[in-house]
Scaffold this motif. Structure first.
Motif, mmCIF file in Angstrom:
data_model
loop_
_atom_site.group_PDB
_atom_site.id
_atom_site.type_symbol
_atom_site.label_atom_id
_atom_site.label_comp_id
_atom_site.label_asym_id
_atom_site.label_seq_id
_atom_site.Cartn_x
_atom_site.Cartn_y
_atom_site.Cartn_z
ATOM 1 N N THR A 320 59.802 46.401 55.665
ATOM 2 C CA THR A 320 59.087 45.340 54.960
ATOM 3 C C THR A 320 58.173 45.962 53.913
ATOM 4 O O THR A 320 57.446 46.917 54.193
ATOM 5 N N PHE A 321 58.235 45.423 52.696
ATOM 6 C CA PHE A 321 57.359 45.830 51.604
ATOM 7 C C PHE A 321 56.556 44.616 51.139
ATOM 8 O O PHE A 321 57.076 43.499 51.087
ATOM 9 N N LYS A 322 55.311 44.843 50.774
ATOM 10 C CA LYS A 322 54.489 43.780 50.216
ATOM 11 C C LYS A 322 54.656 43.771 48.699
ATOM 12 O O LYS A 322 54.560 44.812 48.040
ATOM 13 N N LEU A 323 54.920 42.585 48.147
ATOM 14 C CA LEU A 323 55.135 42.434 46.711
ATOM 15 C C LEU A 323 53.805 42.268 45.989
ATOM 16 O O LEU A 323 52.956 41.471 46.407
ATOM 17 N N GLN A 324 53.630 43.013 44.902
ATOM 18 C CA GLN A 324 52.420 42.948 44.090
ATOM 19 C C GLN A 324 52.694 42.170 42.798
ATOM 20 O O GLN A 324 53.828 42.128 42.313
ATOM 21 N N THR A 325 51.650 41.569 42.232
ATOM 22 C CA THR A 325 51.855 40.721 41.060
ATOM 23 C C THR A 325 52.394 41.484 39.849
ATOM 24 O O THR A 325 52.995 40.884 38.949
ATOM 25 N N ASP A 326 52.198 42.819 39.811
ATOM 26 C CA ASP A 326 52.727 43.604 38.694
ATOM 27 C C ASP A 326 54.155 44.084 38.942
ATOM 28 O O ASP A 326 54.695 44.874 38.164
#
Length: 396
Positions: A320-326
């Motif tokens: 699982t990876f957390k998505l960042q706004t950039d």
């Protein structure tokens, strides 16, 4: 392995049930009912099975709004593949409508076209080095629309896997203007536009990736969950051979001219952890809350899980990876898939359950997921199959 059903928990009075459809290489497509009980436990029971997509069901495309299921037979033991359609009955059973021979090796399919107009299903053919499309005529009926085949001038960086083009998935961009097909053999993501009336595909400039990447599956993502040409959009590609996930910023070219991709990151699918040799990522999905990216990892045996009978189950993993706004991604968790070779997984619409099809373990495992933290947790139910598991989808 003979058919067996293994329940991890037995519930009290049932509160609700959800259907899942699972395909396996024994030739079967099986309906399962996942029942949630009032005390928070689950049971998973097989309710129906059909062999009308035999001999090698590889992928299931569900059209819940029209009550249809399309099954792709890879044709591992036959000269050709096939496409079958079924109507989904209220009890979760399937009524066969049609079967048609296809180019060999279909492994993924997606429905495209105007929601209220003519639609088609596009198939990606791994061993057939092709993309085909079939016009949908209502009620599960369909007819051949187009076949496009591809070739290589010379083998790729991994000759035993890149001896020919190997189309591995068919997906749509968020605006539904373009069809994208990762090609594991050619190290490309092929991009197609289509005619609104005929739904004929036209190939545009592809995304070219590093030699030896082996593109398998991909997803699009927008931080605000919207779809438009001017929206900041990202594309995440799983490289099966390189064991990577690569992120790209996406630009829509004017006048339907296609897509431009700018690479923004590249990571091992193990994130910050040491990656086992031979790891082969497969499926990739964005969670329903639009906050996380989940990837299945095969051939890594990162976990040893104790079984009720005292034996040890070697398990591959889910990242699982957390998505960042950039568009960047931050490694969040590595968790056991509940078996060997998690070829495909599906997340339910609440984001609280992940159904994993572990190919070599011939099982389906339902994993609990914490929506608030994004962490996958313990299995709540599990069922065995006759053959190697290939696909699992929720009927929601």
């Amino acid at each position: 392995m003979g058919f067996s059903l293994k329940l991890l928990t037995l519930g009290a009075a049932a509160a609700s049930a959800t259907n899942l459809f699972v395909s396996d290489y024994s030739g079967a497509v099986t309906s399962f009912a996942l029942t949630a009980s009032n005390n928070g436990t689950y049971t998973l029971n097989d309710t129906f099975s059909t062999n009308e997509c035999a001999p090698s069901p590889s992928w299931l495309t569900i059209d819940s709004n029209r009550g249809l299921l399309f099954c792709l037979n890879e044709g591992l033991t036959t000269p050709n593949g096939s496409l079958s359609s079924f109507t989904i009955e209220r009890d979760g059973s399937l009524t066969h409508v049609k079967n048609a021979t296809t180019i060999t090796g279909p492994v993924s399919g997606v429905v495209y076209g105007a929601a209220a107009g003519q639609r088609a299903i596009a198939l990606a053919h791994y061993s057939g080095s092709a993309v085909s499309s079939y016009l949908l005529n209502g009620g599960g009926k369909f007819g051949l629309n187009q076949q496009l085949t591809f070739s290589l001038s010379e083998p790729g960086a991994v000759p035993d896997r890149q001896d020919a083009p190997h189309e591995h998935e068919a997906i749509l961009d968020p605006t539904d203007q373009y069809l994208l097909v990762p090609d594991l053999g050619a190290d490309l993501v092929r991009v197609f536009t289509y005619d609104d009336d005929t739904l004929k595909l036209k190939e545009l400039s592809p995304l070219e990736v590093a030699p030896g990447t082996g593109p398998r599956h991909a997803v699009f993502w927008n931080a605000y969950g919207v779809a438009c040409e001017s929206c900041l959009t990202y594309f995440y590609l799983v490289g099966e051979l390189a064991s990577t996930v690569t992120g790209f910023a996406v630009e829509y070219l004017p006048n339907g001219g296609g897509l431009n991709f700018t690479q923004i990151n590249n990571s091992s699918t193990y994130g910050l952890l040491n990656q086992p040799e031979g790891n082969a990522p497969a499926e990739i999905q964005v969670t329903p809350d639009n906050r996380f990216l989940i990837i299945s990892n095969r051939n890594n045996t990162s976990f040893n899980l104790p079984e009720p009978d005292g034996s040890i189950l070697a398990s591959d993993s889910m990242s699982t990876f957390k998505l960042q706004t950039d568009g960047s991604i931050v490694w969040h968790q590595l968790w056991p898939s509940g078996g060997s070779y998690p070829r495909m997984f599906s997340i339910d619409k609440t984001g609280s359950l992940v159904a994993v099809g572990n190919q070599n373990s011939q099982n389906v495992v339902i994993l609990k997921r914490d929506v608030a933290t994004g962490l996958i947790g313990e299995p709540v139910a599990r069922a065995g199959l006759v053959g190697n598991t290939t696909c699992v989808v929720w009927d929601e």
